[in-house]
Design an enzyme around this catalytic site. Structure first.
Site, mmCIF file in Angstrom:
data_model
loop_
_atom_site.group_PDB
_atom_site.id
_atom_site.type_symbol
_atom_site.label_atom_id
_atom_site.label_comp_id
_atom_site.label_asym_id
_atom_site.label_seq_id
_atom_site.Cartn_x
_atom_site.Cartn_y
_atom_site.Cartn_z
ATOM 1 N N TYR A 1 -12.928 -3.785 11.555
ATOM 2 C CA TYR A 1 -11.611 -3.145 11.447
ATOM 3 C C TYR A 1 -10.809 -3.360 12.740
ATOM 4 O O TYR A 1 -9.647 -3.756 12.706
ATOM 5 C CB TYR A 1 -11.793 -1.651 11.159
ATOM 6 C CG TYR A 1 -10.501 -0.873 11.108
ATOM 7 C CD1 TYR A 1 -9.644 -0.990 10.013
ATOM 8 C CD2 TYR A 1 -10.125 -0.020 12.152
ATOM 9 C CE1 TYR A 1 -8.446 -0.284 9.963
ATOM 10 C CE2 TYR A 1 -8.933 0.695 12.099
ATOM 11 C CZ TYR A 1 -8.097 0.562 11.015
ATOM 12 O OH TYR A 1 -6.914 1.256 10.967
ATOM 13 N N GLY B 1 0.825 -1.224 0.000
ATOM 14 C CA GLY B 1 0.000 0.000 0.000
ATOM 15 C C GLY B 1 0.848 1.259 0.000
ATOM 16 O O GLY B 1 0.432 2.282 0.547
ATOM 17 N N GLY C 1 -1.190 7.590 1.312
ATOM 18 C CA GLY C 1 -1.217 7.756 2.764
ATOM 19 C C GLY C 1 0.107 7.534 3.463
ATOM 20 O O GLY C 1 1.173 7.950 3.006
HETATM 21 N N1 LIG Z 1 -5.323 6.816 8.879
HETATM 22 C C1 LIG Z 1 -5.407 6.607 10.184
HETATM 23 O O1 LIG Z 1 -5.879 7.465 10.929
HETATM 24 C C2 LIG Z 1 -4.869 5.339 10.785
HETATM 25 C C3 LIG Z 1 -4.986 5.150 12.169
HETATM 26 C C4 LIG Z 1 -4.484 3.987 12.743
HETATM 27 C C5 LIG Z 1 -3.887 3.027 11.936
HETATM 28 N N2 LIG Z 1 -3.800 3.228 10.583
HETATM 29 C C6 LIG Z 1 -3.183 2.162 9.789
HETATM 30 O O2 LIG Z 1 -2.138 2.724 8.999
HETATM 31 C C7 LIG Z 1 -2.021 1.993 7.780
HETATM 32 C C8 LIG Z 1 -2.005 2.947 6.619
HETATM 33 O O3 LIG Z 1 -3.244 3.597 6.602
HETATM 34 P P1 LIG Z 1 -3.557 4.889 5.720
HETATM 35 O O4 LIG Z 1 -4.263 5.804 6.613
HETATM 36 O O5 LIG Z 1 -2.354 5.335 5.000
HETATM 37 O O6 LIG Z 1 -4.643 4.262 4.724
HETATM 38 P P2 LIG Z 1 -4.970 4.576 3.201
HETATM 39 O O7 LIG Z 1 -4.591 5.952 2.820
HETATM 40 O O8 LIG Z 1 -6.387 4.132 3.037
HETATM 41 O O9 LIG Z 1 -4.002 3.562 2.447
HETATM 42 C C9 LIG Z 1 -4.218 2.205 2.496
HETATM 43 C C10 LIG Z 1 -3.429 1.564 1.381
HETATM 44 O O10 LIG Z 1 -3.736 0.167 1.381
HETATM 45 C C11 LIG Z 1 -3.963 -0.233 0.056
HETATM 46 N N3 LIG Z 1 -4.825 -1.386 -0.055
HETATM 47 C C12 LIG Z 1 -6.106 -1.531 0.361
HETATM 48 N N4 LIG Z 1 -6.577 -2.736 0.002
HETATM 49 C C13 LIG Z 1 -5.577 -3.366 -0.652
HETATM 50 C C14 LIG Z 1 -5.443 -4.627 -1.268
HETATM 51 N N5 LIG Z 1 -6.458 -5.491 -1.314
HETATM 52 N N6 LIG Z 1 -4.266 -4.970 -1.829
HETATM 53 C C15 LIG Z 1 -3.223 -4.101 -1.824
HETATM 54 N N7 LIG Z 1 -3.288 -2.878 -1.263
HETATM 55 C C16 LIG Z 1 -4.456 -2.518 -0.694
HETATM 56 C C17 LIG Z 1 -4.635 0.967 -0.584
HETATM 57 O O11 LIG Z 1 -4.568 0.843 -1.988
HETATM 58 P P3 LIG Z 1 -5.673 1.533 -2.924
HETATM 59 O O12 LIG Z 1 -5.231 2.948 -3.003
HETATM 60 O O13 LIG Z 1 -5.566 0.770 -4.196
HETATM 61 O O14 LIG Z 1 -6.997 1.384 -2.237
HETATM 62 C C18 LIG Z 1 -3.806 2.100 0.000
HETATM 63 O O15 LIG Z 1 -2.644 2.315 -0.761
HETATM 64 C C19 LIG Z 1 -3.177 1.008 7.766
HETATM 65 O O16 LIG Z 1 -2.705 -0.263 8.176
HETATM 66 C C20 LIG Z 1 -4.145 1.551 8.784
HETATM 67 O O17 LIG Z 1 -4.930 0.526 9.376
HETATM 68 C C21 LIG Z 1 -4.272 4.355 9.991
#
Ligand SMILES: NC(=O)c1ccc[n+]([C@@H]2O[C@H](COP(=O)([O-])OP(=O)(O)OC[C@H]3O[C@@H](n4cnc5c(N)ncnc54)[C@H](OP(=O)(O)O)[C@@H]3O)[C@@H](O)[C@H]2O)c1
Length: 308
Positions: free
Chosen positions: A192, A41, A45
């Protein structure tokens, strides 16, 4: 007088919010020349910001994404911002275990090293199913990464000392795993939370299994980050969350700092892995440290992805 109260209240609110959003930055300037990092991913983000930071330190960065066009665009941006040409993308859909196996085959054939694996990709709480019939959150966030890590573990051991950094979320604490219903798919937020709890157990069990073998495992909560996860929801929710995010969430670059810290810092390595928040080791709720549950989840996951 009324105007004065309003100004004072606004100033207080401004500084409280600023304090709440304050994040530590990774201060370890260690370089990663000659090392290879794989980030799932990495095209958006926190993953993309992690890729920029690690490419800047000289690592060869492979971002694993499901959308080739988006990945191509991200590679161009990461190269430009990091001033590094050592950035490539490879196709991976974590919602499809066949794709995970194919990806690992190609990766092991094309890449000589794997020094840091960042299990970053995730789906937020959505009620959907993967190609293999698992609930989307459990399937992508846990099972996809479980299989990926397992198939790449040999290379990580060959390149020891190496690290696996798995992104979780502090919301892990709101749920417990139900082994009768690992595929729970009822309330989006809880699906989640369960998948993120599974990430914690996975990371700890990996750490136990690789102890003394040169692979260190970290679970990281990146903070609440202004990333693109809301794209899976309705327009109204997106608009509301934009305001909430602007007020309370940190930019993606700040969210990537603890991931970078765990990927590079000698201090983190000396601690032998664990759960990290804000570039520091943090305490987990006792139930999330249960080694018996972690082992049980590991064994159940092996059966589900057909490794045993
Ligand atoms: N944002 C927050 O506030 C927050 C808080 C706590 C923890 N986290 C954790 O931090 C991590 C990064 O989160 P983020 O906020 O950067 O999320 P994000 O912007 O939604 O990015 C998630 C990434 O995962 C990819 N992805 C989703 N489904 C996939 C699949 N089936 N195969 C391959 N790639 C896939 C997405 O690709 P696409 O672009 O193609 O969908 C995207 O690049 C995650 O593990 C999340 O649980 C985030």
């Amino acid at each position: 007088m009324y105007v004065l109260y309003t100004i004072v209240a606004s100033l207080v609110a401004f500084f409280v919010l600023k304090w709440m959003k304050k994040r530590r930055y990774c201060t370890d300037l260690k370089r990663l020349d000659g090392k290879t990092v794989l980030i799932t991913g990495g095209c958006s983000g926190v993953g993309k910001e992690t890729a920029v930071a690690l490419a800047m330190r000289g690592a060869r960065v492979v971002i694993a994404c499901r959308d080739p066009d988006k990945a191509e665009k991200a590679v161009r941006e990461i190269k430009f911002r990091s001033r590094s040409l050592l950035v490539v993308h490879m196709e991976l859909d974590l919602a499809n275990l066949r794709s995970v196996r194919d990806f690992c085959e190609t990766f092991l054939r094309q890449e000589k090293r794997l020094d840091v694996l960042v299990n970053n990709a995730a789906m937020p709480g959505v009620l959907d199913w993967t190609e293999d019939g698992f609930s989307m959150c459990f399937g992508v966030n846990h099972l996809g990464h479980f299989l990926l890590t397992d198939l790449l573990l040999g290379r990580l051991k060959e390149c020891a000392p190496s690290r696996v950094v798995t992104l979780t979320c502090s919301s892990y604490k709101y749920q417990k795993l139900d082994f009768q219903d690992l595929n729970y798919n009822l309330l989006p937020f809880f699906t989640y939370c369960r998948s993120k709890l599974a990430n914690v157990y996975f990371s700890h069990q990996l750490g136990r299994l690789t102890q003394g073998k040169g692979v260190t495992s970290y679970a990281v909560h990146p903070g609440f980050v202004q990333s693109g996860w809301t794209c899976h929801y309705s327009v109204l929710f997106r608009v509301l969350m934009r305001v909430v995010m602007w007020m309370f969430f940190v930019p993606c670059e700040a969210g990537a700092q603890t991931v970078v810290h765990c990927a590079v810092s000698d201090h983190a390595a000396k601690m032998g892995g664990g759960y990290f928040v804000d570039c520091r080791a943090a305490a987990l709720r006792p139930f999330a440290r249960d080694a018996g549950v972690a082992k049980k989840l590991w064994e159940a996951s092996e059966r589900l992805v057909k490794l045993s």
